[in-house]
Every structure is written in C-alpha cells, then in structure tokens.
Design an enzyme around this catalytic site. Structure first.
Site, PDB file in Angstrom:
ATOM      1  CD  GLU A   1       3.373 -13.321  15.305  1.00  0.00           C
ATOM      2  OE1 GLU A   1       3.926 -12.391  15.264  1.00  0.00           O
ATOM      3  OE2 GLU A   1       3.327 -14.149  16.119  1.00  0.00           O
TER       4      GLU A   1
ATOM      5  CG  ASP B   1      -2.047   1.025   1.145  1.00  0.00           C
ATOM      6  OD1 ASP B   1      -2.487   1.471  -0.038  1.00  0.00           O
ATOM      7  OD2 ASP B   1      -2.666   1.015   2.095  1.00  0.00           O
TER       8      ASP B   1
ATOM      9  NE  ARG C   1      -4.186   6.607  -7.091  1.00  0.00           N
ATOM     10  CZ  ARG C   1      -3.997   6.617  -5.732  1.00  0.00           C
ATOM     11  NH1 ARG C   1      -3.873   7.732  -5.008  1.00  0.00           N
ATOM     12  NH2 ARG C   1      -4.350   5.396  -5.461  1.00  0.00           N
TER      13      ARG C   1
ATOM     14  CD  GLU D   1     -13.199  -5.115  -2.205  1.00  0.00           C
ATOM     15  OE1 GLU D   1     -11.913  -5.510  -2.107  1.00  0.00           O
ATOM     16  OE2 GLU D   1     -14.082  -6.046  -2.158  1.00  0.00           O
ATOM     17  CG  ASN D   2      -7.500  -2.187  -6.032  1.00  0.00           C
ATOM     18  OD1 ASN D   2      -6.579  -3.111  -5.821  1.00  0.00           O
ATOM     19  ND2 ASN D   2      -7.703  -1.295  -4.896  1.00  0.00           N
ATOM     20  CD1 TRP D   3     -12.734  -5.096  -9.995  1.00  0.00           C
ATOM     21  CD2 TRP D   3     -12.072  -4.067 -11.927  1.00  0.00           C
ATOM     22  NE1 TRP D   3     -12.233  -6.095 -10.506  1.00  0.00           N
ATOM     23  CE2 TRP D   3     -11.628  -5.719 -12.000  1.00  0.00           C
ATOM     24  CE3 TRP D   3     -11.589  -3.642 -13.229  1.00  0.00           C
ATOM     25  CZ2 TRP D   3     -10.924  -6.301 -12.803  1.00  0.00           C
ATOM     26  CZ3 TRP D   3     -10.890  -4.356 -14.027  1.00  0.00           C
ATOM     27  CH2 TRP D   3     -10.624  -5.749 -13.872  1.00  0.00           C
TER      28      TRP D   3
ATOM     29  CB  SER E   1      -7.767  -4.180   2.606  1.00  0.00           C
ATOM     30  OG  SER E   1      -7.895  -3.060   3.155  1.00  0.00           O
TER      31      SER E   1
ATOM     32  N   GLY F   1       0.115   5.600  -4.286  1.00  0.00           N
ATOM     33  CA  GLY F   1      -0.481   6.640  -4.733  1.00  0.00           C
ATOM     34  C   GLY F   1       0.208   7.772  -4.012  1.00  0.00           C
ATOM     35  NE  ARG F   2      -1.458   6.550   1.298  1.00  0.00           N
ATOM     36  CZ  ARG F   2      -1.347   5.684   2.262  1.00  0.00           C
ATOM     37  NH1 ARG F   2      -1.205   6.115   3.471  1.00  0.00           N
ATOM     38  NH2 ARG F   2      -1.742   4.566   1.880  1.00  0.00           N
TER      39      ARG F   2
HETATM   40  C1  FPP Z   1      -1.536   0.426  -3.532  1.00  0.00           C
HETATM   41  O1  FPP Z   1      -1.204   1.664  -3.316  1.00  0.00           O
HETATM   42  C2  FPP Z   1      -0.975  -0.358  -4.602  1.00  0.00           C
HETATM   43  C3  FPP Z   1      -1.994  -0.921  -5.629  1.00  0.00           C
HETATM   44  C4  FPP Z   1      -3.468  -0.916  -5.383  1.00  0.00           C
HETATM   45  C5  FPP Z   1      -1.332  -1.667  -6.708  1.00  0.00           C
HETATM   46  C6  FPP Z   1      -0.290  -2.485  -6.364  1.00  0.00           C
HETATM   47  C7  FPP Z   1       0.662  -2.837  -7.542  1.00  0.00           C
HETATM   48  C8  FPP Z   1       1.696  -2.657  -7.666  1.00  0.00           C
HETATM   49  C9  FPP Z   1       2.740  -2.628  -6.539  1.00  0.00           C
HETATM   50  C10 FPP Z   1       2.412  -2.657  -9.128  1.00  0.00           C
HETATM   51  C11 FPP Z   1       3.092  -3.902  -9.327  1.00  0.00           C
HETATM   52  C12 FPP Z   1       2.667  -5.389  -9.155  1.00  0.00           C
HETATM   53  C13 FPP Z   1       2.864  -6.332  -9.635  1.00  0.00           C
HETATM   54  C14 FPP Z   1       2.344  -7.521  -9.357  1.00  0.00           C
HETATM   55  C15 FPP Z   1       3.791  -5.956 -11.088  1.00  0.00           C
HETATM   56  P1  FPP Z   1      -2.393   2.569  -3.343  1.00  0.00           P
HETATM   57  O2  FPP Z   1      -2.616   3.165  -4.888  1.00  0.00           O
HETATM   58  O3  FPP Z   1      -3.511   2.143  -2.751  1.00  0.00           O
HETATM   59  O4  FPP Z   1      -1.672   3.810  -2.593  1.00  0.00           O
HETATM   60  P2  FPP Z   1      -2.333   4.947  -1.762  1.00  0.00           P
HETATM   61  O5  FPP Z   1      -2.972   4.214  -0.690  1.00  0.00           O
HETATM   62  O6  FPP Z   1      -1.433   5.675  -1.329  1.00  0.00           O
HETATM   63  O7  FPP Z   1      -3.425   5.494  -2.681  1.00  0.00           O
END
Ligand code: FPP
Length: 241
Positions: free
Chosen positions: A206, A19, A32, A66-68, A195, A22-23
């Site tokens: 753990e 996670d 992002r 949920e990411n959609w 999540s 984006g930030r």
């Molecule tokens: C969370 O950050 C990240 C994701 C939803 C996507 C994860 C994807 C990658 C790490 C890219 C590479 C993965 C592979 C398998 C090649 P966020 O966007 O939720 O960050 P935020 O909470 O700061 O908005």
C-alpha cells in the site's frame, strides 16, 4: 471482540521515501544540507517509534542512484553526514536492539563509508528488535539489473538451469533477499511518485503519500499513518471471501 476486530495488524515492514529536506531548509532561508541534518534527526525518532507501533522492519531511502546528479557540494555533504551519523549512532543502535542492513550498490561509495556500513552491519547482526535497512546508492532498476547479472553468472557456470528461473528465484538475488516485502510505503512532501524505490518488492504494497516535509514528520504522524493502514483492507488481487 473489541472494536478493532475488523482491523489488520500493524504493517510488519514499512518503507519510507524521506522527501522534502531541501524545501524544508529553503523555506527557512538555509542551505539544503541544513534540511538533511534535520532529516537525520527524524530518522532516529522514527526508528525509536517502531517497536511500540508493531513495526519490525523499517526501510529508508537515504540516497538513490539518481542523487549523484545533485551538486557536488550537496553530494559530498550528504556522504559526510552519512559517515558522521553512522559513527555517532552506533552505540545507540546496538543498545536499542536495532539490526542495521544496507541495500544498494556499494561499489561507487567511498571506502571509508563502506567500512562503516560493514562494521555497523556486523556489530548489530545479533539484534532482532527492529530491522533497519538503509538504501544507499540504491535504485530499483539497478538492483534488478545487478541481481540478473549474478543470476546469469550462475547460469553461465552451469549451476542454475534457465528453465528453473522464476520470480522466486530472481528475488533470491536481490539486495533484499532476507527481508519480507514492504506492507506499506510512505512518501513525504506531497509527491506521489515511487522514484525507483523497491520496485520489485512493492508489487502489492500500500502507498501513503503525506504532505508533510520529512524534517517535520513526527512519531505522532507516523503512528497515524500506521493506524490508517490497519483500518484498510488488502486483498492481493483476490476476490474478498
Ligand atoms: C530528500 O529530500 C532527501 C534525501 C535525498 C536524503 C535523505 C537523507 C536524510 C534524511 C539524511 C539522513 C539519513 C540517514 C540514513 C542518516 P530532498 O533533498 O529531495 O528534498 P526536496 O525534494 O525538498 O529538494
């Protein structure tokens, strides 16, 4: 007896909620997707670190059911990134002895991506050094629901006695049926939430929540978290003997 005699071995299976991409990008005034690309580079570093740390199974949360709900631009950017990543890493993953698997519902993913996923699973199916599982369009509740649907079909067809259904039976229908349960679940970026990740499988895991944003999560920090796990005691609800 060395000073490590009271310590547990390294976690065999580590699962990570990556996670904070984006930030991380926003803090740099970038879009992002810039953060997701940086995150993808970290994935490689963390996979490479596993053998030395004694981690045999690594499961990463790449895209949730949920990411959609994110903007169309971010979703399609992520799908492009996954396709590119799978193509560009194939050779490296094969050579490094990594066995790749995917969990989640493939039905909603585009065909070109699913073909790459199938191909990578096949090309790495004889590897055994590290087992990398990528959760893509994955949700814990969705996984249990899909497992229940498959199990119900067996019952309806008369091939499974409903009285024989228990936790072990259901687990055989989950996407993770070949994997051990995670010993340790790490979430980056300071959020203390599950999540919908590996809900069933992490019953006794753990949890370690670290403040670092995923693109800044180095192999050194990974090693520190693994070291912290080994120093803790886990009892599965039993009274220590
Ligand atoms: C969370 O950050 C990240 C994701 C939803 C996507 C994860 C994807 C990658 C790490 C890219 C590479 C993965 C592979 C398998 C090649 P966020 O966007 O939720 O960050 P935020 O909470 O700061 O908005």
């Amino acid at each position: 007896m060395g000073r490590h005699s009271n310590e547990r071995p390294a976690p065999e299976h580590v699962a990570i909620i990556m996670d904070g991409n984006g930030r991380w990008a926003q803090a740099r005034g970038k879009p992002r997707l810039f953060g997701h690309h940086a995150g993808a580079r970290r994935v490689r570093e963390i996979v490479e670190a596993c053998p030395d740390l004694g981690v045999k199974y690594l499961t990463i949360f790449a895209f949730s059911t949920e990411n959609w709900k994110r903007t169309q631009a971010e979703v399609s950017g992520l799908m492009r990134l996954f396709k590119r990543y799978l193509m560009s890493e194939t050779k490296e993953l094969i050579e490094a002895g990594v066995r790749v698997r995917f969990i989640g519902d493939r039905m909603k993913l585009e065909d070109t991506l699913v073909s790459l996923m199938d191909e990578l699973e096949l090309l790495t199916c004889e590897n055994d050094k590290v087992h990398l599982t990528v959760a893509l369009n994955y949700g814990g509740r969705d996984e249990v629901a899909r497992a229940t649907k498959r199990l119900s079909r067996e019952v309806a067809a008369g091939r499974l006695d409903p009285e024989a259904v228990n936790a072990e039976t259901l687990a055989r229908y989950l996407d993770t049926y070949v994997l051990p349960d995670p010993d340790l679940v790490i979430r980056t970026s300071g959020e203390a939430r599950i999540s919908n990740f590996l809900l069933w499988q992490s019953a006794y895991s753990e949890y370690e929540f670290v403040d670092t944003l995923w693109p800044d999560f180095t192999r050194e920090e990974f090693a520190r978290v693994i070291g912290g796990f080994s120093a803790r005691d886990r009892r599965y609800g039993a009274v220590p003997g």
